[in-house]
Scaffold this motif. Structure first.
Motif, mmCIF file in Angstrom:
data_model
loop_
_atom_site.group_PDB
_atom_site.id
_atom_site.type_symbol
_atom_site.label_atom_id
_atom_site.label_comp_id
_atom_site.label_asym_id
_atom_site.label_seq_id
_atom_site.Cartn_x
_atom_site.Cartn_y
_atom_site.Cartn_z
ATOM 1 N N ARG A 173 0.857 -1.362 0.089
ATOM 2 C CA ARG A 173 -0.122 -0.248 0.095
ATOM 3 C C ARG A 173 0.953 1.111 0.051
ATOM 4 O O ARG A 173 0.470 2.328 -0.635
ATOM 5 C CB ARG A 173 -0.985 0.092 1.266
ATOM 6 C CG ARG A 173 -2.262 -1.097 1.154
ATOM 7 C CD ARG A 173 -2.794 -1.340 2.304
ATOM 8 N NE ARG A 173 -3.066 -0.181 3.050
ATOM 9 C CZ ARG A 173 -3.397 -0.336 4.518
ATOM 10 N NH1 ARG A 173 -3.656 -1.532 4.768
ATOM 11 N NH2 ARG A 173 -3.632 0.556 5.229
ATOM 12 N N LEU A 174 1.799 1.269 0.793
ATOM 13 C CA LEU A 174 2.782 2.177 0.755
ATOM 14 C C LEU A 174 3.424 2.522 -0.660
ATOM 15 O O LEU A 174 3.579 3.879 -0.904
ATOM 16 C CB LEU A 174 3.923 2.018 1.659
ATOM 17 C CG LEU A 174 4.790 3.181 2.170
ATOM 18 C CD1 LEU A 174 4.161 3.990 2.932
ATOM 19 C CD2 LEU A 174 6.057 2.778 3.194
ATOM 20 N N LEU A 175 3.765 1.508 -1.208
ATOM 21 C CA LEU A 175 4.380 1.907 -2.656
ATOM 22 C C LEU A 175 3.316 2.602 -3.390
ATOM 23 O O LEU A 175 3.747 3.518 -4.217
ATOM 24 C CB LEU A 175 4.795 0.527 -3.293
ATOM 25 C CG LEU A 175 5.794 0.470 -4.439
ATOM 26 C CD1 LEU A 175 7.108 0.729 -4.058
ATOM 27 C CD2 LEU A 175 5.574 -1.042 -4.947
ATOM 28 N N ASP A 176 2.198 2.027 -3.638
ATOM 29 C CA ASP A 176 1.201 2.633 -4.372
ATOM 30 C C ASP A 176 0.918 4.053 -3.793
ATOM 31 O O ASP A 176 1.002 4.854 -4.612
ATOM 32 C CB ASP A 176 -0.387 1.864 -4.036
ATOM 33 C CG ASP A 176 -0.184 0.579 -4.545
ATOM 34 O OD1 ASP A 176 0.721 0.283 -5.498
ATOM 35 O OD2 ASP A 176 -1.501 -0.273 -4.348
ATOM 36 N N GLU A 177 0.790 4.246 -2.520
ATOM 37 C CA GLU A 177 0.716 5.481 -2.147
ATOM 38 C C GLU A 177 2.006 6.388 -2.387
ATOM 39 O O GLU A 177 1.790 7.711 -2.861
ATOM 40 C CB GLU A 177 0.467 5.698 -0.460
ATOM 41 C CG GLU A 177 0.355 6.989 0.037
ATOM 42 C CD GLU A 177 -0.755 7.507 -0.354
ATOM 43 O OE1 GLU A 177 -1.674 7.204 -0.873
ATOM 44 O OE2 GLU A 177 -0.917 8.817 -0.062
ATOM 45 N N THR A 178 3.216 5.842 -2.412
ATOM 46 C CA THR A 178 4.482 6.871 -2.802
ATOM 47 C C THR A 178 4.361 7.379 -4.217
ATOM 48 O O THR A 178 4.460 8.415 -4.319
ATOM 49 C CB THR A 178 5.606 5.889 -2.745
ATOM 50 O OG1 THR A 178 5.512 5.373 -1.438
ATOM 51 C CG2 THR A 178 7.015 6.609 -2.821
ATOM 52 N N THR A 228 1.351 7.543 -5.802
ATOM 53 C CA THR A 228 0.541 8.739 -5.898
ATOM 54 C C THR A 228 0.796 9.993 -5.439
ATOM 55 O O THR A 228 0.445 11.050 -5.725
ATOM 56 C CB THR A 228 -0.871 8.244 -5.022
ATOM 57 O OG1 THR A 228 -0.942 6.849 -5.205
ATOM 58 C CG2 THR A 228 -2.197 8.840 -5.244
ATOM 59 N N VAL A 229 1.492 9.831 -4.188
ATOM 60 C CA VAL A 229 2.257 11.023 -3.494
ATOM 61 C C VAL A 229 3.091 11.688 -4.516
ATOM 62 O O VAL A 229 2.933 13.305 -4.779
ATOM 63 C CB VAL A 229 2.949 10.832 -2.364
ATOM 64 C CG1 VAL A 229 3.730 11.957 -1.670
ATOM 65 C CG2 VAL A 229 1.764 10.574 -1.220
ATOM 66 N N GLN A 230 4.071 11.109 -5.255
ATOM 67 C CA GLN A 230 4.702 11.638 -6.103
ATOM 68 C C GLN A 230 4.114 12.631 -7.264
ATOM 69 O O GLN A 230 4.341 13.681 -7.733
ATOM 70 C CB GLN A 230 5.722 10.563 -7.074
ATOM 71 C CG GLN A 230 6.963 10.552 -6.642
ATOM 72 C CD GLN A 230 7.680 9.468 -7.138
ATOM 73 O OE1 GLN A 230 7.172 8.988 -7.959
ATOM 74 N NE2 GLN A 230 8.870 9.061 -6.786
ATOM 75 N N GLU A 231 2.949 11.670 -7.866
ATOM 76 C CA GLU A 231 2.235 12.423 -8.836
ATOM 77 C C GLU A 231 1.335 13.721 -8.234
ATOM 78 O O GLU A 231 1.342 14.690 -8.733
ATOM 79 C CB GLU A 231 0.919 11.383 -9.170
ATOM 80 C CG GLU A 231 0.595 11.421 -10.489
ATOM 81 C CD GLU A 231 1.558 11.688 -11.646
ATOM 82 O OE1 GLU A 231 1.565 12.656 -12.360
ATOM 83 O OE2 GLU A 231 2.600 10.850 -11.431
ATOM 84 N N TYR A 256 -7.112 4.464 3.420
ATOM 85 C CA TYR A 256 -5.786 4.732 2.831
ATOM 86 C C TYR A 256 -5.161 5.940 3.361
ATOM 87 O O TYR A 256 -5.122 6.950 2.768
ATOM 88 C CB TYR A 256 -5.746 4.710 1.331
ATOM 89 C CG TYR A 256 -6.051 3.286 0.933
ATOM 90 C CD1 TYR A 256 -5.030 2.375 0.694
ATOM 91 C CD2 TYR A 256 -7.377 2.845 0.617
ATOM 92 C CE1 TYR A 256 -5.260 1.189 0.389
ATOM 93 C CE2 TYR A 256 -7.642 1.813 0.310
ATOM 94 C CZ TYR A 256 -6.497 0.752 0.084
ATOM 95 O OH TYR A 256 -6.857 -0.668 -0.228
ATOM 96 N N HIS A 257 -5.081 5.796 4.851
ATOM 97 C CA HIS A 257 -4.066 7.164 5.232
ATOM 98 C C HIS A 257 -2.745 6.605 5.464
ATOM 99 O O HIS A 257 -2.676 5.623 6.144
ATOM 100 C CB HIS A 257 -4.679 7.628 6.670
ATOM 101 C CG HIS A 257 -6.247 7.661 6.669
ATOM 102 N ND1 HIS A 257 -6.744 8.992 6.499
ATOM 103 C CD2 HIS A 257 -7.235 7.064 7.190
ATOM 104 C CE1 HIS A 257 -7.956 9.070 6.668
ATOM 105 N NE2 HIS A 257 -8.443 7.691 7.049
ATOM 106 N N PHE A 258 -1.984 7.281 5.043
ATOM 107 C CA PHE A 258 -0.465 6.926 4.739
ATOM 108 C C PHE A 258 0.578 7.497 5.727
ATOM 109 O O PHE A 258 1.609 7.148 5.741
ATOM 110 C CB PHE A 258 -0.140 6.815 3.463
ATOM 111 C CG PHE A 258 -0.604 5.679 2.716
ATOM 112 C CD1 PHE A 258 0.058 4.512 3.009
ATOM 113 C CD2 PHE A 258 -1.654 5.621 2.143
ATOM 114 C CE1 PHE A 258 -0.567 3.282 2.491
ATOM 115 C CE2 PHE A 258 -2.450 4.524 1.466
ATOM 116 C CZ PHE A 258 -1.774 3.257 1.429
#
Ligand SMILES: Nc1ncnc2c1ncn2[C@@H]1O[C@H](COP(=O)(O)OP(=O)(O)OP(=O)(O)O)[C@@H](O)[C@H]1O
Ligand SMILES: [Mg+2]
Length: 429
Positions: free
Chosen positions: A210-215, A217-220, A391-393
């Motif tokens: 999930r962190l990878l996905d979020e990373t 997304t965050v980058q985007e 999905y709170h990261f």
């Protein structure tokens, strides 16, 4: 059971001995072996009572492990079952590793008396229990109505050899059973630990995914934000500046009143200058957000202080920053990691806490560094927050970041009790 109360003939005796040995050899449980063996010994020798004693590991005592023929009162057995191995009437059997007999214990020169509560002893015979010729204890029998004879001694010695083997087998059996129980217990414990570790690993893998996905997304999101900032902030300012410049030039071209127009151009250029100042500070802010340049020049303590005070002012909270110990440089990777953790902790305060006061302290020690960020805001229920349905990261990424730096993060909070985030790193300087 054969009738051996009066085993008169040699043949009868042998038969009785054989039958008893068979019965004994079939037993596995130590207590059963001891009690059955002692019962047989009394019957074989026509004795009133008797005991079996085993030497303790240090060979200093005889431990009376079975008695038959009298029923001690109260704590008699607990208090007297350990008997020092001294050359008295019966312990001589073990010390000298040979059979002993006394026709009248009361007048025997080796008598040392007997504990209170013990019935009077008249005749006595003891035989050693031997394994490979060495004594491991003894059998004592007493109060045969007539004297013990050579025949009795011989019979008991022969039977004692079987008893010793049966005792040793039962002891080995006990050790084996205990070892099996211990092993099963260890296997169960290990299986439990393995399952726990497996579950923790699966949880961790899920979080990482999930962190990878979020990373990404965050980058985007960050890219979008930067382009947004560039568009809304810098672009607007530059367009404004260009318009001002154009207006100035138009005025110059249509000028027939030089002095007055020069003044207006001067004003236009001044506002262009102001706009360019803003452009420069916007650019600085964007760069600062991407990678804080102050980290390189000022170091960790002042940079964190500056960011925190700036952010607290922005969200309208009081902020107190304290630095303990002697500030020192940490590896760049650690410094940026700590900076990001502080950013996330402050963002959470800004977004969720509604705090009035933020307290930040940093502790620099020769081999460790810790950062504490606490707020007096609304706090939260961690078990609910970490379920992460929506999905709170932030919290997860703070933890991951701290762990990737080889450190540990602790979050203490409860609804209406504020929040305290503590990060500790050890390092080798
Ligand atoms: N300092 C705080 N005070 C009060 N509540 C907090 C605080 N920090 C975290 N929380 C609660 O914990 C939840 C999880 O925080 P987390 O940072 O993981 O996610 P988020 O802030 O909601 O989203 P993001 O992924 O953008 O950070 C928050 O939604 C909030 O309810
Ligand atoms: Mg957050």
């Amino acid at each position: 059971m054969p009738n051996f109360t009066s085993p008169t003939t040699h043949r009868d005796r042998l038969q009785a001995l054989y039958d008893l040995s068979l019965e004994l050899a079939a037993l596995r449980d130590l207590n059963e072996v001891l009690n059955t063996a002692l019962q047989h010994c009394l019957a074989l020798t026509e004795s009133e009572f008797g005991f079996i004693g085993l030497t303790t590991d240090n060979h200093k005592h005889l431990d009376i492990v079975a008695i038959h023929g009298f029923h001690p009162q109260g704590k008699f057995f607990e208090n007297t079952h350990l008997i020092p191995l001294r050359p008295n009437i019966f312990a001589r059997t073990v010390l000298e590793n040979r059979p002993t007999r006394s026709d009248d214990v009361t007048s025997d020169p080796h008598r040392v008396g007997q504990p209170a509560g013990h019935p009077p002893v008249g005749t006595f015979m003891g035989v050693p229990l031997r394994i490979r010729q060495l004594p491991i204890g003894m059998i004592g029998v007493a109060n045969r109505p007539a004297k013990y004879q050579d025949d009795h001694e011989h019979l008991l010695m022969t039977y004692a050899a079987q008893v010793a083997i049966a005792i040793q087998n039962a002891q080995l059996n006990e050790q084996l059973t205990q070892a099996k129980i211990d092993l099963e217990h260890k296997v169960a414990q290990r299986t439990y630990e393995l399952n726990e570790a497996k579950e923790a690993l699966a949880q961790k893998a899920e979080q990482l995914k999930r962190l990878l996905d979020e990373t990404m997304t965050v980058q985007e999101r960050e890219r979008q934000r930067i382009s947004h900032d560039l568009h809304d902030g810098l672009n607007q300012l530059i367009v404004g500046a260009m318009l001002e410049l154009k207006a100035g030039r138009d005025r110059l071209q249509s000028s027939n009143n030089g002095q007055a127009n020069l003044h207006k151009v001067d004003i236009a250029l001044q506002s262009v200058g102001n706009i360019l100042h803003q452009v420069e500070s916007e650019i600085r802010q964007i760069i600062f957000d991407l990678r804080p340049p102050a980290l390189d020049t000022l170091g960790l303590g002042p940079t964190l202080r500056r960011y925190a005070e700036h952010y607290a002012a922005h969200i309208g909270s009081q902020c107190y920053v304290r630095i303990f110990g002697t500030p020192q440089r940490l590896p760049p990777h650690d410094e940026i990691g700590i900076y990001r953790i502080l950013q996330e902790a402050l963002h959470n305060i800004g977004e969720h806490a509604h705090a009035q006061t933020i307290n930040i302290s940093m502790h620099f020690q020769p081999h460790s560094f810790s950062l504490e960020v606490s707020d007096d805001g609304c706090g939260f229920d961690q078990s609910v927050a970490m379920q992460g349905h929506d999905y709170h990261f932030g919290l997860i990424s703070m933890r991951e970041r701290a762990e990737s730096l080889g450190g540990k993060i602790t979050i203490q909070t409860a609804p209406n009790c504020g929040t305290r985030v503590l990060v500790c790193l050890t390092h080798h300087s």
